[in-house]
Scaffold this motif. Structure first.
Motif, PDB file in Angstrom:
ATOM      1  N   ILE A   1      54.007 -28.903 -39.345  1.00  0.00           N
ATOM      2  CA  ILE A   1      52.750 -29.259 -40.011  1.00  0.00           C
ATOM      3  C   ILE A   1      51.973 -27.986 -40.311  1.00  0.00           C
ATOM      4  O   ILE A   1      51.831 -27.118 -39.453  1.00  0.00           O
ATOM      5  N   ARG A   2      51.466 -27.894 -41.519  1.00  0.00           N
ATOM      6  CA  ARG A   2      50.720 -26.706 -41.921  1.00  0.00           C
ATOM      7  C   ARG A   2      49.214 -26.858 -41.745  1.00  0.00           C
ATOM      8  O   ARG A   2      48.521 -25.915 -41.377  1.00  0.00           O
ATOM      9  N   HIS A   3      48.683 -28.035 -42.030  1.00  0.00           N
ATOM     10  CA  HIS A   3      47.235 -28.231 -42.082  1.00  0.00           C
ATOM     11  C   HIS A   3      46.717 -28.798 -40.763  1.00  0.00           C
ATOM     12  O   HIS A   3      47.247 -29.785 -40.240  1.00  0.00           O
ATOM     13  N   ILE A   4      45.661 -28.199 -40.232  1.00  0.00           N
ATOM     14  CA  ILE A   4      45.014 -28.639 -38.994  1.00  0.00           C
ATOM     15  C   ILE A   4      43.559 -28.954 -39.317  1.00  0.00           C
ATOM     16  O   ILE A   4      42.856 -28.134 -39.917  1.00  0.00           O
ATOM     17  N   VAL A   5      43.120 -30.151 -38.957  1.00  0.00           N
ATOM     18  CA  VAL A   5      41.785 -30.629 -39.315  1.00  0.00           C
ATOM     19  C   VAL A   5      40.960 -30.825 -38.045  1.00  0.00           C
ATOM     20  O   VAL A   5      41.418 -31.471 -37.093  1.00  0.00           O
ATOM     21  N   ALA A   6      39.747 -30.284 -38.037  1.00  0.00           N
ATOM     22  CA  ALA A   6      38.894 -30.369 -36.851  1.00  0.00           C
ATOM     23  C   ALA A   6      37.447 -30.598 -37.269  1.00  0.00           C
ATOM     24  O   ALA A   6      37.041 -30.267 -38.384  1.00  0.00           O
ATOM     25  N   GLY A   7      36.651 -31.143 -36.364  1.00  0.00           N
ATOM     26  CA  GLY A   7      35.290 -31.575 -36.684  1.00  0.00           C
ATOM     27  C   GLY A   7      34.192 -30.594 -36.353  1.00  0.00           C
ATOM     28  O   GLY A   7      33.034 -31.008 -36.206  1.00  0.00           O
ATOM     29  N   MET A   8      34.515 -29.292 -36.242  1.00  0.00           N
ATOM     30  CA  MET A   8      33.456 -28.320 -35.972  1.00  0.00           C
ATOM     31  C   MET A   8      32.409 -28.348 -37.078  1.00  0.00           C
ATOM     32  O   MET A   8      32.709 -28.575 -38.241  1.00  0.00           O
TER      33      MET A   8
END
Length: 239
Positions: A129-136
């Motif tokens: 997986i290339r994309h990492i999504v976070a809620g900062m």
């Protein structure tokens, strides 16, 4: 999928705690990527009840939109008790929420987001997986230094150098406040999504699920509850 192959732009891994922000980020990712996996962390947090909300939220998101249901992939959970063990904070100890001499709230868990994103990248590496999504978020972030855009950008560089990959760290909430986060959820999934977040997500630092407010469950007094309540009030006043 072997570690020598990167999935490219079709897959994302979402840091998914069970809170309002991460639920909104998961919807954002499901709206954009063909395959979306989720990752939660158990670090001995005082509000560990948030982890119990994750399965219900995932199921709810999958039923709101049939395409989202097809795109939603595996869920992962990692235990990080060592992080809680070295943290003396109001999120990992039964102590009153307040401020430190440094000016930071004692809910700040040093290194938490750095550790989270590092483990997320390690998992993404293995999963292709290339994309990492976070809620900062740097708008409603209580001054936490590991929520700043500069921190995330610097970590992206370090992870890419250290793992010889081209990960992209996405923070769709970085420049919006809580009212705009509610509006983003509405734009993605309409009333069904905002209702799901109200009923099933958890924000309260104290882990309180007894009292039901217009914006959801929580003590109503801690900084997390206050931010959520104020944002929801502004959202409903205009929408």
């Amino acid at each position: 999928m072997g570690v020598d192959r990167i999935a490219g732009d079709d897959a994302a891994l979402v840091l998914f705690s069970g809170g309002q922000d991460s639920a909104t980020c998961l919807a954002w990712a499901l709206d954009r990527f063909a395959r979306v996996e989720t990752l939660g962390f158990d670090y001995g947090q005082r509000h560990r009840i948030e982890l119990d909300c994750r399965a219900t939220l995932r199921h709810g998101l999958a039923t709101i939109d049939a395409a989202w249901g097809r795109r939603l992939g595996e869920d992962h959970m990692l235990g990080l008790n060592a992080l809680g063990a070295v943290s003396d904070t109001a999120l990992t100890r039964e102590t009153e929420i307040g401020f430190e001499a440094s000016g930071l709230p004692n809910t700040f868990v040093p290194g938490r987001n750095l550790v989270f994103l590092t483990f997320a990248a390690a998992l993404a590496y293995r999963r292709g997986i290339r994309h990492i999504v976070a809620g900062m978020c740097e708008t409603d972030y209580s001054g936490y230094p590991d929520c700043r855009d500069d921190t995330v950008k610097a970590l992206q560089v370090a992870l890419n150098l250290g793992m010889e990959r081209r990960f992209v760290l996405h923070t769709p909430l970085m420049w919006i406040d809580k009212a705009e986060t509610w509006r983003l959820a509405q734009s993605l999934g309409g009333r069904p999504l905002t209702d799901l977040i109200v009923e099933e997500s958890h924000t309260c630092y104290l882990g309180e699920r007894g009292a039901r407010h217009a914006w959801g469950y929580g003590c109503g007094q801690c900084p997390a509850c206050q931010l959520r309540a104020e944002g929801y009030a502004r959202f409903t006043a205009t929408d």
